[in-house]
Enzyme design. Structure first.
Site, short mmCIF file in Angstrom:
data_model
loop_
_atom_site.label_atom_id
_atom_site.label_comp_id
_atom_site.label_asym_id
_atom_site.label_seq_id
_atom_site.Cartn_x
_atom_site.Cartn_y
_atom_site.Cartn_z
N HIS A 67 0.84 -1.20 0.00
CA HIS A 67 0.00 0.00 0.00
C HIS A 67 0.87 1.24 0.00
O HIS A 67 2.08 1.15 0.23
CB HIS A 67 -0.95 -0.01 1.21
CG HIS A 67 -0.36 -0.64 2.44
ND1 HIS A 67 0.68 -0.06 3.13
CD2 HIS A 67 -0.64 -1.81 3.09
CE1 HIS A 67 1.00 -0.84 4.15
NE2 HIS A 67 0.23 -1.92 4.15
N HIS A 71 4.55 1.45 7.22
CA HIS A 71 4.43 0.87 8.55
C HIS A 71 5.76 1.03 9.28
O HIS A 71 6.82 0.91 8.67
CB HIS A 71 4.20 -0.65 8.49
CG HIS A 71 2.87 -1.09 8.01
ND1 HIS A 71 1.69 -0.59 8.47
CD2 HIS A 71 2.54 -2.05 7.11
CE1 HIS A 71 0.69 -1.22 7.87
NE2 HIS A 71 1.17 -2.10 7.04
N CYS A 119 2.56 -2.05 15.47
CA CYS A 119 2.61 -1.50 14.11
C CYS A 119 2.01 -0.10 14.12
O CYS A 119 0.85 0.08 14.48
CB CYS A 119 1.84 -2.40 13.14
SG CYS A 119 1.81 -1.76 11.46
MN MN Z 1 0.30 -3.57 5.70
#
Ligand code: MN
Length: 151
Positions: A67, A71, A119
């Site tokens: 994406h 992160h 995360c």
């Molecule tokens: Mn991801």
């Protein structure tokens, strides 16, 4: 309008945080994942980011995806392997993993113990893309990646 953040201190025990919902990952979705749960620890529009804790059972894995948003990951529990672009690497507690935009990524727990990580993501973010058959064919040209995905 978003609610004003309130001062709070939330306790922790056995990898559960007080007043945090524990939910199976993407239960409504069709993305392939296995034995993984999510707790959203912080989700404040005022911060611009969210901090989540993901945990998978022994042998579980996250969704293989990529994406636009990044992160920032810190491993917190257990051992696993991380697919990051074209590389597969073992990870263990307190390792830091940076996942740049449009980098394929997946976490897989080692057998025998749960595997968990923090995360951080943008509060506003794009929807993950799942690999097509063509993407998978390209990814599995790399034998390390092929072996990782076949586990
Ligand atoms: Mn991801």
């Amino acid at each position: 309008m978003d609610a004003e953040p309130q001062p709070s201190i939330r306790g922790f025990r056995d990898f559960r945080w007080n007043d945090v919902e524990h939910r199976p990952y993407k239960i409504e979705g069709t993305a392939p994942f296995k034995a993984i749960s999510r707790q959203v620890l912080f989700d404040e529009p005022a911060l611009g980011c969210e901090l989540r804790y993901f945990e998978m059972d022994a042998g579980g894995h996250s969704t293989l995806e990529r994406h636009e948003h990044m992160h920032a990951v810190m491993i917190l529990r257990g051992r696993g392997q991380c697919l990051l672009g074209e590389t597969v690497r073992p990870v263990e507690p307190y390792d830091l993993v940076t996942i740049p935009a449009w980098t394929w990524h997946q976490f897989r727990a080692t057998e025998g113990e749960p595997f968990g990580f923090l995360c951080m993501v943008n509060h506003l973010r794009d929807k993950p893309q799942i690999p097509t058959d063509q993407h998978l064919e390209a990814l599995t040209q790399n034998p390390d990646v092929a072996a990782f995905l076949a586990r």
